[in-house]
Enzyme design. Structure first.
Site, PDB file in Angstrom:
ATOM      1  N   CYS A  98       0.696  -1.228  -0.136  1.00  0.00           N
ATOM      2  CA  CYS A  98      -0.135  -0.009   0.276  1.00  0.00           C
ATOM      3  C   CYS A  98       0.852   1.340   0.140  1.00  0.00           C
ATOM      4  CB  CYS A  98      -0.882  -0.112   1.325  1.00  0.00           C
ATOM      5  SG  CYS A  98      -2.051   1.381   1.405  1.00  0.00           S
ATOM      6  N   HIS A 140      -8.996  -4.023  -1.802  1.00  0.00           N
ATOM      7  CA  HIS A 140      -8.118  -3.280  -0.950  1.00  0.00           C
ATOM      8  C   HIS A 140      -8.410  -1.695  -0.798  1.00  0.00           C
ATOM      9  CE1 HIS A 140      -3.673  -2.292   0.178  1.00  0.00           C
ATOM     10  NE2 HIS A 140      -4.150  -0.943  -0.177  1.00  0.00           N
ATOM     11  N   GLU A 141      -8.619  -1.140  -2.183  1.00  0.00           N
ATOM     12  CA  GLU A 141      -8.904   0.406  -2.421  1.00  0.00           C
ATOM     13  C   GLU A 141     -10.347   0.437  -1.577  1.00  0.00           C
ATOM     14  OE1 GLU A 141      -6.576   2.136  -3.204  1.00  0.00           O
ATOM     15  OE2 GLU A 141      -5.414   0.457  -3.908  1.00  0.00           O
ATOM     16  N   HIS A 144      -9.918   1.445   1.848  1.00  0.00           N
ATOM     17  CA  HIS A 144      -9.600   2.703   2.324  1.00  0.00           C
ATOM     18  C   HIS A 144     -10.884   3.441   2.498  1.00  0.00           C
ATOM     19  CE1 HIS A 144      -5.447   2.662   2.048  1.00  0.00           C
ATOM     20  NE2 HIS A 144      -5.306   2.057   1.121  1.00  0.00           N
TER      21      HIS A 144
END
Ligand code: NI
Length: 191
Positions: A98, A140-141, A144
């Site tokens: 990341c 993963h994004e 966030h």
């Protein structure tokens, strides 16, 4: 313009992102800056909270993986107001990194396949199903936007093993060639 990226323990990374309005000021410029930042940092994805904007927006450039995963050929996309509407029960492990957590790569267990609803940069709505590497980058994004970073998803034993590295990031001891904002333990104003 290259935008600085918030580092791991920056409290603003933990804010839950708000939906993007169609009237969001200067969205094309923001997207251009995000693409430039992603290129400069050689990343595969960048979520708006990482550049200190708590809005539901991320970009993915999966082309780095083209030699290993042919489906990533030409895959560079904008995801606005995404909602993951389906996840497979089957999960797989794969290493993740990341831009907010430089120098650390760890296997993360995630659903293999997802279906996601989102808008593109032209406010066209899409519902797409992705699998393996693209599904992983998207998840993963997407994390966030919920204030989740990949170390949160590691088993305790791995968290303990990377603690020193995380402490170093928090102190600003990193070897990177893109600008970062290290935490001062205080929330900074969002622009
Ligand atoms: Ni990330």
């Amino acid at each position: 313009m290259i935008l600085p990226i918030l580092a791991y323990n920056h409290p603003n990374l933990r804010i839950k992102a708000e939906p993007v309005g169609k009237d969001y000021p200067d969205l094309p410029q923001l997207l251009e800056d995000m693409w430039e930042t992603l290129r400069k940092s050689d990343g595969v994805g960048l979520a708006a909270p990482q550049i200190n904007k708590s809005i539901k927006l991320f970009i993915v450039d999966a082309r780095h993986y083209e030699s290993k995963f042919p489906e990533t050929k030409n895959f560079a996309k904008v995801f606005i107001n995404p909602e993951i509407i389906k996840m497979s029960e089957e999960t797989i492990y794969y290493p993740e990194g990341c831009l907010s957590v430089p120098g650390i790569y760890e296997d993360v267990d995630r659903p293999k396949t997802i279906t996601i609803n989102y808008f593109d940069e032209n406010w066209q709505e899409h519902t797409d199903t992705y699998t393996t590497i693209i599904a992983r980058i998207i998840q993963h994004e997407y994390d966030h936007l919920d204030g989740i970073l990949f170390p949160d998803r590691l088993p305790m034993v791995r968290k303990v093993l990377i603690k020193k590295k995380l402490d170093n990031i928090n102190k600003g001891n990193v070897n990177i060639d893109y600008p970062m904002i290290f935490s001062n333990k205080k929330k900074i104003k969002q622009s």
